[in-house]
Design a protein around this motif. Structure first.
Motif, PDB file in Angstrom:
ATOM      1  N   LEU A   1      53.326  28.107  35.181  1.00 44.36           N
ATOM      2  CA  LEU A   1      54.441  29.183  35.644  1.00 44.36           C
ATOM      3  C   LEU A   1      55.673  28.381  36.325  1.00 44.36           C
ATOM      4  CD1 LEU A   1      51.696  32.331  35.165  1.00 44.36           C
ATOM      5  CD2 LEU A   1      53.607  31.061  33.239  1.00 44.36           C
TER       6      LEU A   1
ATOM      7  N   VAL B   1      59.286  30.770  36.721  1.00 48.16           N
ATOM      8  CA  VAL B   1      58.853  31.823  37.718  1.00 48.16           C
ATOM      9  C   VAL B   1      58.332  31.453  38.852  1.00 48.16           C
ATOM     10  CG1 VAL B   1      56.700  33.432  37.309  1.00 48.16           C
ATOM     11  CG2 VAL B   1      57.632  32.251  35.691  1.00 48.16           C
TER      12      VAL B   1
ATOM     13  N   LYS C   1      58.021  34.211  41.086  1.00 54.65           N
ATOM     14  CA  LYS C   1      56.631  35.583  42.279  1.00 54.65           C
ATOM     15  C   LYS C   1      55.936  35.874  40.300  1.00 54.65           C
ATOM     16  CE  LYS C   1      57.759  38.010  46.021  1.00 54.65           C
ATOM     17  NZ  LYS C   1      57.673  37.388  47.210  1.00 54.65           N
ATOM     18  N   LEU C   2      54.921  35.971  41.121  1.00 57.07           N
ATOM     19  CA  LEU C   2      53.846  37.097  40.062  1.00 57.07           C
ATOM     20  C   LEU C   2      53.778  38.510  40.534  1.00 57.07           C
ATOM     21  CD1 LEU C   2      51.855  33.475  39.020  1.00 57.07           C
ATOM     22  CD2 LEU C   2      53.584  35.550  37.249  1.00 57.07           C
ATOM     23  N   PRO C   3      53.791  39.572  39.408  1.00 60.12           N
ATOM     24  CA  PRO C   3      53.062  41.117  40.552  1.00 60.12           C
ATOM     25  C   PRO C   3      52.142  40.915  40.678  1.00 60.12           C
ATOM     26  CG  PRO C   3      53.427  40.474  38.079  1.00 60.12           C
ATOM     27  CD  PRO C   3      54.077  39.384  38.347  1.00 60.12           C
ATOM     28  N   THR C   4      51.141  39.310  40.460  1.00 59.66           N
ATOM     29  CA  THR C   4      49.786  40.237  40.448  1.00 59.66           C
ATOM     30  C   THR C   4      48.961  41.145  41.989  1.00 59.66           C
ATOM     31  OG1 THR C   4      49.858  38.514  38.548  1.00 59.66           O
ATOM     32  CG2 THR C   4      47.884  38.692  39.963  1.00 59.66           C
TER      33      THR C   4
ATOM     34  N   ARG D   1      51.269  42.485  44.214  1.00 57.58           N
ATOM     35  CA  ARG D   1      51.384  43.639  44.637  1.00 57.58           C
ATOM     36  C   ARG D   1      50.798  44.395  45.535  1.00 57.58           C
ATOM     37  NH1 ARG D   1      55.317  45.775  40.983  1.00 57.58           N
ATOM     38  NH2 ARG D   1      56.215  43.893  41.129  1.00 57.58           N
ATOM     39  N   GLY D   2      50.656  44.857  46.651  1.00 56.88           N
ATOM     40  CA  GLY D   2      50.117  45.374  47.554  1.00 56.88           C
ATOM     41  C   GLY D   2      49.025  45.194  48.488  1.00 56.88           C
ATOM     42  N   ARG D   3      48.659  43.704  47.895  1.00 57.17           N
ATOM     43  CA  ARG D   3      47.770  43.610  48.907  1.00 57.17           C
ATOM     44  C   ARG D   3      48.363  42.698  50.327  1.00 57.17           C
ATOM     45  NH1 ARG D   3      41.954  43.832  44.863  1.00 57.17           N
ATOM     46  NH2 ARG D   3      42.486  44.839  43.968  1.00 57.17           N
TER      47      ARG D   3
ATOM     48  N   LEU E   1      52.563  35.229  44.775  1.00 56.61           N
ATOM     49  CA  LEU E   1      51.154  36.558  44.529  1.00 56.61           C
ATOM     50  C   LEU E   1      52.266  38.063  44.642  1.00 56.61           C
ATOM     51  CD1 LEU E   1      47.982  34.401  43.507  1.00 56.61           C
ATOM     52  CD2 LEU E   1      49.944  35.199  41.859  1.00 56.61           C
TER      53      LEU E   1
ATOM     54  N   TYR F   1      44.431  35.050  43.180  1.00 55.07           N
ATOM     55  CA  TYR F   1      43.525  35.489  42.629  1.00 55.07           C
ATOM     56  C   TYR F   1      42.935  35.818  42.008  1.00 55.07           C
ATOM     57  CZ  TYR F   1      43.764  36.373  36.989  1.00 55.07           C
ATOM     58  OH  TYR F   1      43.743  37.137  35.877  1.00 55.07           O
TER      59      TYR F   1
ATOM     60  N   GLY G   1      43.078  39.518  42.679  1.00 46.98           N
ATOM     61  CA  GLY G   1      43.179  40.193  41.550  1.00 46.98           C
ATOM     62  C   GLY G   1      42.240  40.874  40.564  1.00 46.98           C
TER      63      GLY G   1
ATOM     64  N   LEU H   1      48.886  37.922  34.474  1.00 45.05           N
ATOM     65  CA  LEU H   1      49.476  37.740  35.499  1.00 45.05           C
ATOM     66  C   LEU H   1      50.063  39.687  35.342  1.00 45.05           C
ATOM     67  CD1 LEU H   1      49.875  34.910  36.332  1.00 45.05           C
ATOM     68  CD2 LEU H   1      48.287  36.450  37.443  1.00 45.05           C
TER      69      LEU H   1
ATOM     70  N   LEU I   1      44.551  45.582  36.312  1.00 43.53           N
ATOM     71  CA  LEU I   1      43.986  44.256  36.580  1.00 43.53           C
ATOM     72  C   LEU I   1      42.494  44.617  37.981  1.00 43.53           C
ATOM     73  CD1 LEU I   1      46.366  41.717  37.554  1.00 43.53           C
ATOM     74  CD2 LEU I   1      44.427  40.867  36.300  1.00 43.53           C
ATOM     75  N   ARG I   2      43.375  45.411  37.838  1.00 40.30           N
ATOM     76  CA  ARG I   2      41.966  46.489  39.295  1.00 40.30           C
ATOM     77  C   ARG I   2      40.385  46.270  38.783  1.00 40.30           C
ATOM     78  NH1 ARG I   2      45.508  47.763  44.248  1.00 40.30           N
ATOM     79  NH2 ARG I   2      46.675  45.665  44.595  1.00 40.30           N
TER      80      ARG I   2
ATOM     81  N   ALA J   1      38.488  39.755  38.018  1.00 37.22           N
ATOM     82  CA  ALA J   1      39.160  38.477  37.944  1.00 37.22           C
ATOM     83  C   ALA J   1      39.205  37.788  36.676  1.00 37.22           C
ATOM     84  CB  ALA J   1      40.446  37.839  38.816  1.00 37.22           C
TER      85      ALA J   1
ATOM     86  N   GLU K   1      59.946  37.676  33.395  1.00 41.10           N
ATOM     87  CA  GLU K   1      60.342  36.173  34.267  1.00 41.10           C
ATOM     88  C   GLU K   1      60.717  35.206  33.813  1.00 41.10           C
ATOM     89  OE1 GLU K   1      59.203  36.637  37.253  1.00 41.10           O
ATOM     90  OE2 GLU K   1      57.499  38.766  37.064  1.00 41.10           O
TER      91      GLU K   1
END
Lengths: 316, 184
Positions: free
Chosen positions: A29, A34, A36-39, A41-43, A67, A303, A307, B72, B77-78, B82, B122
């Motif tokens: 990827l 690609v 950047k991946l959104p996986t 986000r916020g962490r 990520l 991840y 993740g 992804l 996911l949460r 994983a 993407e």
């Protein structure tokens, strides 16, 4: 997957192959369009570095950012550590700021274990090098690089002959590699002057040799270790020239390798000491690729650790 | 569990459904120009391959097929540990300006398709995205619908739809387990 990554010996064969396979997919990827991946986000991921580092810190930072995690960089220099703050107080501060993962490098062996076992931090702890003990993410990226070149990026490393040469005594990279490569089924041989072989090495899952030239033709992956001058408070070899003659990789030794063998080095290199410029920049060398692979492998680690749901989230 | 398993499509039904969908794709797109099939792993990827073969046998032209992993980009996911990633293979011709047909086995909440649309965003900008599924079992959480459906299968939320395909499971079938509208 477990919650922390502290030692290469924590990983089962399934865990290790899962990390390598995940890295393979992420690399596809990231090598493509690609970036950047959104996986994640916020962490929040904290780089807690008590020791100098170029590759590992930048690599973890790049991996976390690709990520979409938020990254906080902490270096001992210029922080309250220079005022005498303990690891515990620093850890509690990071916990109060809501770190989901702490990537820690420390000069004390066992610092990462301490951080993970103490309960100071609720998130994942990733060992990015503790003293002369372990550096599991480096071992994973080395295994990934070997698998790409020698096994088409699939499965384990059964039957791959790996030779690790040099300052094994001070090398966390060597220890993590030996443990991980044994799990993956590779045959590992350590080559070093007797003074640079650690005590208890006979219990490691590998062979020992003192003669590099004898091992070279039977090697698929040759890993040169850095002579760690900063950790040497003693005379371990008579002179750097003598070290180079016995255990350094020069053009002649590269020529003695089999046609498909690869040359690796975890960096930073002492050019002219353990590896010649010709060997470091030659066709066999995958040293720059190791750095690129480091980002994919660390993305996979982040991840797989962050993740999904955390243990508390699953049980609640 | 297996005692309550009811087969709703057998291998012949599945083949006929896929061959009808192949014709519908060609009809709607007026041929194979700029057509790309993207399967969602794992079963959707194999179904995409089969659709491509069916289209080739009708038109005599092979069309690009790929796979797109949505892991992804999932919004759940949460809620679970994983998951392992599955392969994403984009045809060399890319998806920019193409008519992309996403292929999956079961359309349920629509969340997988949303994730696939995000994942595709993407990778490029298709001229159009269509959706082909073997089974539509209803109960959408999102405003998503399929353009091509092998079989509309009214189900209750208590029921479980199981799709088996030869490439993975050794045989072709679609079955439902659980009782319609009943309790456990």
């Amino acid at each position: 997957m477990k919650r922390h990554l502290l030692s290469a010996s924590d990983l089962t064969l399934e865990d290790a192959v899962l990390i390598l396979d995940t890295a393979e997919e992420l690399a596809k990827l990231v090598d493509g369009p690609v970036k950047k991946l959104p996986t994640l986000r916020g962490r929040t991921v904290v780089n807690l570095f008590y020791e100098d580092s170029t590759r590992t810190r930048i690599s973890f930072e790049a991996a976390a950012k690709r990520l979409s995690a938020d990254v906080i960089n902490f270096t001992a220099k210029g922080s309250s550590v220079s005022k005498g703050e303990s690891l515990k107080d620093t850890a509690l501060t990071l916990q109060a700021m809501g770190a989901d993962a702490v990537i820690v490098r420390h000069s004390a062996s066992g610092a990462a274990h301490q951080l993970a076992a103490s309960g100071w931090i609720a998130g994942s702890v990733i060992n990015a090098g503790d003293g002369t003990h372990e550096h599991p993410s480096q071992a994973l990226l080395d295994a990934y690089t070997m698998r790409r070149h020698l096994r088409d990026g699939k499965g384990d490393l059964a039957g791959v002959r790996v030779t690790i040469v040099g300052d094994v005594l001070h090398s966390r990279v060597a220890r993590s590699n030996v443990l991980l490569l044994a799990t993956l089924g590779a045959d590992v041989t350590l080559v070093a002057p007797p003074t640079l072989i650690p005590y208890g090495v006979e219990q490691w899952p590998c062979q020992i040799s003192y003669d590099l030239d004898k091992v070279l033709p039977r090697t698929d992956a040759l890993m040169m270790l850095r002579v760690q001058g900063e950790r040497m408070n003693n005379a371990f070899f008579p002179s750097t020239r003598e070290y180079s003659r016995g255990y350094g990789l020069d053009d002649k030794r590269v020529a003695a390798l089999s046609s498909k063998a690869i040359v690796m080095h975890p960096g930073p290199m002492n050019r002219g000491l353990e590896i010649s410029a010709g060997a470091a920049d030659g066709l066999r060398s995958v040293i720059v690729e190791q750095v690129a692979n480091g980002v994919s492998v660390r993305m996979a680690i982040l991840y797989l650790l962050l993740g999904g749901a955390s243990i508390e989230e699953v049980s609640s | 569990m297996d005692a309550a398993l009811r087969e709703v499509l057998d291998s012949g039904d599945i083949n006929r459904a896929l061959s009808r969908i192949a014709h519908e794709i060609l009809e709607k797109n007026k041929g194979v120009t700029d057509l790309v099939l993207l399967g969602i792993p794992t079963r959707g990827a194999h179904l995409a391959e089969r659709l491509a073969k069916a289209i080739e046998s009708i038109e005599g032209v092979s069309i690009p097929v790929g796979t797109i992993d949505v892991t992804l980009h999932r919004d759940d996911l949460r809620s679970r540990p994983a998951r392992a990633l599955l392969p994403t293979v984009i045809p060399v011709s890319g998806i920019d300006g193409k008519r992309v047909v996403l292929v999956d086995d079961v359309l349920f909440s629509g969340r997988t398709i949303r994730a696939a649309l995000d994942a595709m965003g993407e990778l490029g900008r298709p001229a159009q995205v269509q959706l082909a599924v073997l089974v539509d079992r209803g109960h959408r959480d999102l405003p998503i619908r399929a353009d091509y459906v092998g079989k509309n299968l009214p189900t209750s939320l208590k029921e479980h739809v199981r799709v088996s395909i030869t490439e993975i499971d050794g045989n072709d079938s679609v079955s439902i387990s659980g009782t319609p509208g009943g309790s456990e």
